[in-house]
Scaffold this motif. Structure first.
Motif, mmCIF file in Angstrom:
data_model
loop_
_atom_site.group_PDB
_atom_site.id
_atom_site.type_symbol
_atom_site.label_atom_id
_atom_site.label_comp_id
_atom_site.label_asym_id
_atom_site.label_seq_id
_atom_site.Cartn_x
_atom_site.Cartn_y
_atom_site.Cartn_z
ATOM 1 N N GLY A 66 0.827 -1.215 0.000
ATOM 2 C CA GLY A 66 0.000 0.000 0.000
ATOM 3 C C GLY A 66 0.859 1.261 0.000
ATOM 4 O O GLY A 66 0.561 2.228 -0.714
ATOM 5 N N ASP A 135 -3.727 -3.973 -5.851
ATOM 6 C CA ASP A 135 -2.875 -4.223 -4.683
ATOM 7 C C ASP A 135 -3.474 -5.353 -3.831
ATOM 8 O O ASP A 135 -4.634 -5.294 -3.438
ATOM 9 C CB ASP A 135 -2.794 -2.871 -3.937
ATOM 10 C CG ASP A 135 -2.374 -2.945 -2.491
ATOM 11 O OD1 ASP A 135 -1.994 -4.018 -2.001
ATOM 12 O OD2 ASP A 135 -2.430 -1.884 -1.826
ATOM 13 N N ARG A 179 -7.292 -2.436 12.376
ATOM 14 C CA ARG A 179 -7.816 -3.559 11.577
ATOM 15 C C ARG A 179 -8.026 -4.808 12.425
ATOM 16 O O ARG A 179 -7.216 -5.124 13.296
ATOM 17 C CB ARG A 179 -6.841 -3.861 10.420
ATOM 18 C CG ARG A 179 -7.040 -2.919 9.254
ATOM 19 C CD ARG A 179 -6.023 -3.109 8.167
ATOM 20 N NE ARG A 179 -5.816 -4.503 7.781
ATOM 21 C CZ ARG A 179 -5.080 -4.857 6.729
ATOM 22 N NH1 ARG A 179 -4.519 -3.938 5.972
ATOM 23 N NH2 ARG A 179 -4.917 -6.127 6.435
HETATM 24 MG MG MG Z 1 -2.440 -3.349 2.163
#
Ligand code: MG
Ligand code: UDP
Length: 248
Positions: A66, A135, A179
């Motif tokens: 990322g 990605d 996350r």
């Molecule tokens: Mg990522």
């Protein structure tokens, strides 16, 4: 969706210009990149007539996919599609697949190909850009085959961010993005999935000569210095093409 730029191809194949003295793989990249300027409009070519230029960005969790994608977007104007972000968006908006996706991500497993490919397809088709960074996908051979089947396209190039496991664990556990899968338990599962399912895809593209392996150790800028030349080469071919078209 996208069609081959037949008028452009005809234009090229009738010429003896030096840009044609390129290996086939370079020409393929060139063909995909020659699409987004008023020069093309003057030749009656719209961006929706173009083949997309697709880059798959692969690497384990925390390998920096990322981060490097953001730099590629900034420098080379690609559209960034993170498969993980698209899936998390489905969870956030309570879509019909939301709870299945959430459970799959918590377990570090791979969401069914059809779901992920459809999300990617929707984004690609609604984008004005035609240079894509995909990605974190494909994560398995099944993902790869489903993409090829549904999209009728293959990546032009594939980046692989190669990172030692200890470093990936360290980065994931310290990134604090809230996350559900950035914890030691899920991370162990994700690394196993990476080895069992992602590596065969990486090997597949290595065998096809499309893979660019990048050492993911170092600062963000140091790593980008390995990435930059790949895209700079494409840009160079693109600008030569535009000059060529201007001369028509
Ligand atoms: Mg990522
Ligand atoms: N995921 C998936 N298919 C994809 C991309 C992601 O199933 O094509 C799921 C998978 O459970 C993965 C999680 O989403 O572990 C997070 O993926 P992401 O790419 O965001 O994680 P990263 O590798 O960047 O840490």
């Amino acid at each position: 969706m996208w069609r081959l730029v037949t008028s452009l191809t005809a234009l090229v194949s009738s010429s003896k210009s030096s840009i044609l003295n390129q290996p086939a793989s370079t020409l393929k990249i060139w063909k995909s990149l020659t699409t987004e300027t008023p020069i093309l409009a003057r030749h009656g070519i719209s961006t929706h007539d173009c083949t997309p230029f697709i880059t798959f960005v692969l690497g384990g969790p925390g390998s920096g996919k990322g981060t490097q994608c953001a730099k590629i977007v900034e420098t080379f104007g690609f559209k960034h599609l993170s498969a993980g972000d698209l899936l998390r968006r489905e969870i956030a908006c309570n879509s019909k697949y939301g709870s299945t996706i959430l459970n799959t991500i918590k377990e570090g497993r791979i969401v069914p190909s059809e779901v992920t490919v459809k999300l990617i397809q929707r984004e690609m088709e609604s984008s004005d850009n035609h240079k894509f960074l995909i990605d974190g996908f494909p994560r398995s051979e099944e993902n790869r085959i489903a993409f090829e089947r549904i999209m009728g396209a293959e990546p032009n190039i594939v980046l692989f961010f190669d990172c030692p496991e200890e470093e990936m664990v360290k980065r994931v556990l310290s990134r604090n993005q809230g996350r559900v899968d950035d914890n030691l338990d899920t991370m162990k599962k994700r690394l196993k999935v990476f080895e069992a399912w992602n590596l065969p895809v990486i090997n597949y593209y290595a065998e096809k000569g499309k893979l660019h392996k990048i050492s993911a150790l170092g600062t963000e800028d140091e790593i980008f210095e390995q990435v930059r030349p790949l895209f700079a080469a494409c840009e160079q071919i693109n600008s030569k093409t535009l000059l060529f078209l201007e001369g028509q």
